[in-house]
Design a protein around this motif. Structure first.
Motif, PDB file in Angstrom:
ATOM      1  N   PRO A 142      -2.148   7.664   8.036  1.00 54.36           N
ATOM      2  CA  PRO A 142      -2.307   6.655   6.998  1.00 54.36           C
ATOM      3  C   PRO A 142      -3.211   7.091   5.853  1.00 54.36           C
ATOM      4  N   VAL A 143      -3.808   8.286   5.946  1.00 59.89           N
ATOM      5  CA  VAL A 143      -4.878   8.687   5.035  1.00 59.89           C
ATOM      6  C   VAL A 143      -4.323   9.210   3.715  1.00 59.89           C
ATOM      7  N   SER A 144      -4.979   8.853   2.633  1.00 60.94           N
ATOM      8  CA  SER A 144      -4.651   9.402   1.322  1.00 60.94           C
ATOM      9  C   SER A 144      -5.484  10.661   1.081  1.00 60.94           C
ATOM     10  N   PHE A 145      -4.881  11.643   0.420  1.00 63.18           N
ATOM     11  CA  PHE A 145      -5.574  12.877   0.083  1.00 63.18           C
ATOM     12  C   PHE A 145      -5.757  12.960  -1.425  1.00 63.18           C
ATOM     13  N   THR A 146      -6.931  13.416  -1.840  1.00 63.67           N
ATOM     14  CA  THR A 146      -7.213  13.620  -3.263  1.00 63.67           C
ATOM     15  C   THR A 146      -7.945  14.946  -3.412  1.00 63.67           C
ATOM     16  N   ARG A 147      -7.601  15.682  -4.443  1.00 69.60           N
ATOM     17  CA  ARG A 147      -8.271  16.955  -4.705  1.00 69.60           C
ATOM     18  C   ARG A 147      -8.405  17.129  -6.220  1.00 69.60           C
TER      19      ARG A 147
ATOM     20  N   ILE B 230       1.312  -3.891   6.355  1.00 65.62           N
ATOM     21  CA  ILE B 230       1.678  -2.529   6.750  1.00 65.62           C
ATOM     22  C   ILE B 230       0.408  -1.680   6.734  1.00 65.62           C
ATOM     23  N   PRO B 231      -0.038  -1.182   7.884  1.00 65.05           N
ATOM     24  CA  PRO B 231      -1.336  -0.472   7.915  1.00 65.05           C
ATOM     25  C   PRO B 231      -1.423   0.684   6.929  1.00 65.05           C
ATOM     26  N   GLU B 232      -0.327   1.443   6.769  1.00 62.96           N
ATOM     27  CA  GLU B 232      -0.369   2.621   5.904  1.00 62.96           C
ATOM     28  C   GLU B 232      -0.594   2.276   4.435  1.00 62.96           C
ATOM     29  N   LEU B 233      -0.286   1.038   4.052  1.00 65.65           N
ATOM     30  CA  LEU B 233      -0.457   0.634   2.650  1.00 65.65           C
ATOM     31  C   LEU B 233      -1.717  -0.191   2.430  1.00 65.65           C
ATOM     32  N   ASP B 234      -2.480  -0.402   3.478  1.00 70.11           N
ATOM     33  CA  ASP B 234      -3.648  -1.281   3.407  1.00 70.11           C
ATOM     34  C   ASP B 234      -4.866  -0.504   2.909  1.00 70.11           C
ATOM     35  N   LYS B 235      -4.856  -0.149   1.639  1.00 68.70           N
ATOM     36  CA  LYS B 235      -5.917   0.694   1.077  1.00 68.70           C
ATOM     37  C   LYS B 235      -7.254  -0.043   0.953  1.00 68.70           C
ATOM     38  N   GLU B 236      -7.195  -1.358   0.868  1.00 70.83           N
ATOM     39  CA  GLU B 236      -8.437  -2.135   0.711  1.00 70.83           C
ATOM     40  C   GLU B 236      -8.884  -2.769   2.026  1.00 70.83           C
ATOM     41  N   HIS B 237      -8.234  -2.391   3.094  1.00 74.63           N
ATOM     42  CA  HIS B 237      -8.629  -2.823   4.439  1.00 74.63           C
ATOM     43  C   HIS B 237      -8.730  -4.347   4.555  1.00 74.63           C
ATOM     44  N   VAL B 238      -7.638  -5.000   4.185  1.00 80.03           N
ATOM     45  CA  VAL B 238      -7.619  -6.465   4.228  1.00 80.03           C
ATOM     46  C   VAL B 238      -6.908  -6.996   5.471  1.00 80.03           C
TER      47      VAL B 238
ATOM     48  N   PHE C 214      -4.808  16.264  -7.844  1.00 83.00           N
ATOM     49  CA  PHE C 214      -3.622  15.634  -7.284  1.00 83.00           C
ATOM     50  C   PHE C 214      -4.040  14.601  -6.245  1.00 83.00           C
ATOM     51  N   SER C 215      -3.133  13.688  -5.951  1.00 81.24           N
ATOM     52  CA  SER C 215      -3.331  12.744  -4.854  1.00 81.24           C
ATOM     53  C   SER C 215      -2.009  12.590  -4.116  1.00 81.24           C
ATOM     54  N   LEU C 216      -2.095  12.379  -2.817  1.00 85.10           N
ATOM     55  CA  LEU C 216      -0.932  12.130  -1.972  1.00 85.10           C
ATOM     56  C   LEU C 216      -1.234  10.894  -1.155  1.00 85.10           C
ATOM     57  N   GLU C 217      -0.367   9.894  -1.238  1.00 85.74           N
ATOM     58  CA  GLU C 217      -0.626   8.647  -0.529  1.00 85.74           C
ATOM     59  C   GLU C 217       0.690   8.055  -0.023  1.00 85.74           C
ATOM     60  N   ARG C 218       0.574   7.163   0.959  1.00 82.80           N
ATOM     61  CA  ARG C 218       1.754   6.470   1.447  1.00 82.80           C
ATOM     62  C   ARG C 218       2.191   5.453   0.394  1.00 82.80           C
ATOM     63  N   CYS C 219       3.510   5.202   0.345  1.00 85.27           N
ATOM     64  CA  CYS C 219       4.045   4.268  -0.635  1.00 85.27           C
ATOM     65  C   CYS C 219       5.316   3.647  -0.091  1.00 85.27           C
TER      66      CYS C 219
END
Length: 242
Positions: A126-131, A9-17, A153-158
């Motif tokens: 698909p991007v995660s946000f962190t602040r 699932i591209p949106e969950l592929d945080k390590e680009h595998v 805070f962080s907002l990410e797909r899950c």
């Protein structure tokens, strides 16, 4: 031959595998592919006797190939590196094969952790946000509007359910444990300066002299966040939507 095909699932592929070889996963110290980022893109019986037959069937080389795959309900991309093929020998016995650039390699795979066919891909977000910093964050959850003082805070797909993606919001509050909320749709987040204090209750309630509160808005009205925005403007408080 009864099979299931799993794709990342591209949106969950945080390590680009996605589309990377098994050796790359092993370099990240994965002993087996992370099933939690895969979805079962296809399940059914196909006229095949080998993995090579399966590879030929599930490649959209020609227009007729694409029409055939559409007709059997296959909506994924052409079978590629990082995809996993499950060959189902019996209801309680399966073999799993990782698609490599040349051939397949048998692997272990925790299929119970994989998602069913995802109903709500959102490739545009698909991007995660962190602040990090010190600020208030205002958002609507399943109960009501919430405003919290945060140090980050962080907002990410899950994964939200077995077949739907969602958004996970993690709020840090100093040394306190993180506050975590999950949403099916992307929440509207209003960030404003930490030295302003919380918005007054009068923004949301009509309060009588006896202290009785009457809500000015329905419980889940987005107008509540707009009221906070208007309050920030009136008080000349820095704010922004995330």
């Amino acid at each position: 031959m009864e099979i299931t095909i799993y794709q990342i699932i591209p949106e969950l592929d945080k390590e680009h595998v996605k589309f990377r070889e098994l050796a790359y996963l092993q370099s990240l110290e994965y002993s087996t592919p992370n099933a939690q980022i895969y979805e079962a893109i296809y399940h059914g019986k196909v006229d095949a006797s080998s993995l090579e037959d399966i590879y030929r069937i599930f490649n959209r080389v020609t227009e007729s190939d694409a029409l055939f795959l559409d007709s059997i309900g296959f909506t994924g991309h052409s079978l590629s590196v990082s995809d996993i093929v499950e060959i189902i020998d019996s209801p309680d016995k399966s073999r799993f094969y990782f698609c490599c650039s040349i051939g397949f390699q048998q692997i272990a795979f925790a299929k119970n952790l994989a998602m069913g066919k995802v109903l709500n891909h959102d490739y545009a977000d698909p991007v995660s946000f962190t602040r990090q910093g010190s600020f208030y964050l205002c958002f609507m959850d399943e109960f009501d509007v919430t405003t919290m003082l945060c140090s980050g805070f962080s907002l990410e797909r899950c994964k939200y359910s077995q077949s739907q993606l969602g958004y996970r919001l993690c709020l840090q509050r100093g040394d306190n444990p993180s506050y975590i909320r999950e949403f099916l749709t992307r929440p509207s987040l209003l960030l404003f300066a930490s030295d302003s204090g919380k918005p007054p209750e009068e923004l949301f309630y009509q309060i009588s002299d006896s202290g009785l509160k009457v809500s000015l808005y329905p419980s889940h009205s987005p107008e509540k966040i707009k009221a906070v925005e208007a309050w920030c403007q009136k008080q000349d408080i820095f704010y922004e939507y995330i």
